[in-house]
Write a protein that holds these residues in place. Structure first.
Motif, mmCIF file in Angstrom:
data_model
loop_
_atom_site.group_PDB
_atom_site.id
_atom_site.type_symbol
_atom_site.label_atom_id
_atom_site.label_comp_id
_atom_site.label_asym_id
_atom_site.label_seq_id
_atom_site.Cartn_x
_atom_site.Cartn_y
_atom_site.Cartn_z
ATOM 1 N N UNK A 6 0.768 -1.160 0.210
ATOM 2 C CA UNK A 6 0.009 0.162 -0.060
ATOM 3 C C UNK A 6 0.936 1.349 -0.064
ATOM 4 N N UNK A 7 1.815 1.445 0.933
ATOM 5 C CA UNK A 7 2.721 2.626 0.750
ATOM 6 C C UNK A 7 3.341 2.806 -0.611
ATOM 7 N N UNK A 8 3.337 1.899 -1.278
ATOM 8 C CA UNK A 8 4.245 1.824 -2.804
ATOM 9 C C UNK A 8 3.287 2.192 -3.659
ATOM 10 N N UNK A 9 2.005 1.986 -3.584
ATOM 11 C CA UNK A 9 0.883 2.155 -4.581
ATOM 12 C C UNK A 9 0.869 0.886 -5.363
ATOM 13 N N UNK A 10 1.505 -0.349 -4.835
ATOM 14 C CA UNK A 10 1.224 -1.559 -5.651
ATOM 15 C C UNK A 10 -0.175 -2.054 -5.313
ATOM 16 N N UNK A 11 -0.397 -2.942 -6.433
ATOM 17 C CA UNK A 11 -1.807 -3.614 -6.287
ATOM 18 C C UNK A 11 -1.692 -4.744 -5.210
ATOM 19 N N UNK A 12 -2.738 -5.103 -4.542
ATOM 20 C CA UNK A 12 -2.679 -6.046 -3.552
ATOM 21 C C UNK A 12 -4.041 -7.050 -3.472
ATOM 22 N N UNK A 13 -4.935 -6.692 -4.202
ATOM 23 C CA UNK A 13 -6.174 -7.439 -4.176
ATOM 24 C C UNK A 13 -5.963 -8.520 -5.199
ATOM 25 N N UNK A 14 -5.478 -8.525 -6.226
ATOM 26 C CA UNK A 14 -5.255 -9.530 -7.178
ATOM 27 C C UNK A 14 -4.042 -10.216 -7.466
ATOM 28 N N UNK A 15 -3.099 -9.403 -7.231
ATOM 29 C CA UNK A 15 -1.575 -9.759 -7.657
ATOM 30 C C UNK A 15 -1.032 -10.834 -6.713
ATOM 31 N N UNK A 16 -0.356 -11.720 -7.274
ATOM 32 C CA UNK A 16 0.001 -12.884 -6.283
ATOM 33 C C UNK A 16 1.280 -12.399 -5.770
ATOM 34 N N UNK A 17 1.579 -13.112 -4.505
ATOM 35 C CA UNK A 17 2.889 -12.637 -3.990
ATOM 36 C C UNK A 17 4.298 -13.127 -4.818
#
Length: 238
Positions: A6-17
């Motif tokens: 979140x602090x980096x503005x990266x997607x988190x809901x659908x993107x795999x680890x």
């Protein structure tokens, strides 16, 4: 994942680890909390790069909400040891969700002085939902009112401070987080949340002084961690 992305503005809901160094998608054996870190000695299994120890710290901290929820419930039923086994599992998991999201919010606020709406607003809704699911109409109404009062009250205080001092004293995220507190603890405990949070904030400032830092009237201190801790403590005490 939330704290990192979140602090980096990266997607988190659908993107795999994935590994942050080689970008290789990670499987279940790479994502077992704590165990994967220990087995792989803090390195990526694919490229050998060091994994930021923040992952381990967050995984360890994530055990605190369920453990403290159980401890709080046991303390309330210390006269009846068997009362712990009658604990409502729905309430327990609601408490865990609250603790985990507060942990993420507090950590993110420390990193970038931000309390993201994508976490704060759903947490407010979940708190109201729990009151509705309890079947107590009065409690649901009380929590909705507390959420509105907490949000509006701190927002107005922040606006007044900005007009008087010409700078931001309280962010809009802090007001929303106090609204979250109202949604989870109700009107009668909202003032206690604010009092505890203010005390924690003062202790944080004093801690900076004792560590040799300089605290001035213009110094920025994240208020989110103090609010999160206060909400969690008051919730467990209900």
């Amino acid at each position: 994942m939330l704290i990192r992305r979140i602090p980096r503005g990266e997607p988190f809901a659908v993107s795999r680890s994935h590994c942050e160094t080689c970008q290789t998608k990670l499987g279940a054996r790479d994502l077992a909390p704590i165990l994967s870190w220990l087995v792989q000695k803090g390195r990526c299994r694919h490229c050998g790069a060091n994994v930021d120890p923040q992952h381990l710290y967050v995984e360890l901290a994530a055990f605190l909400p369920p453990l403290s929820a159980l401890a709080g419930y046991a303390a309330l039923h210390r006269a009846d040891p068997l009362g712990l086994w009658s604990m409502d599992p729905v309430t327990f998991w609601f408490d865990c969700v609250l603790g985990w999201v507060l942990l993420a919010l507090a950590w993110i606020d420390v990193i970038c002085f931000r309390l993201p709406d994508v976490l704060t607003l759903p947490l407010l809704i979940v708190g109201l939902l729990e009151a509705v699911l309890s079947g107590d109409v009065d409690a649901a109404g009380d929590r909705a009112l507390a959420a509105a009062l907490g949000w509006a009250g701190l927002l107005l205080l922040g606006v007044a401070y900005r007009r008087l001092r010409g700078r931001i004293g309280l962010g809009g995220g802090d007001a929303k987080l106090l609204g979250v507190g109202g949604a989870w603890v109700g009107c009668s405990h909202l003032s206690l949340v604010l009092l505890l949070a203010s005390c924690f904030g003062l202790l944080a400032a004093l801690g900076g002084i004792f560590r040799g830092g300089r605290v001035s009237a213009t110094m920025m201190l994240p208020f989110g961690p103090s609010l999160a801790a206060a909400i969690w403590i008051v919730r467990l005490a209900l």
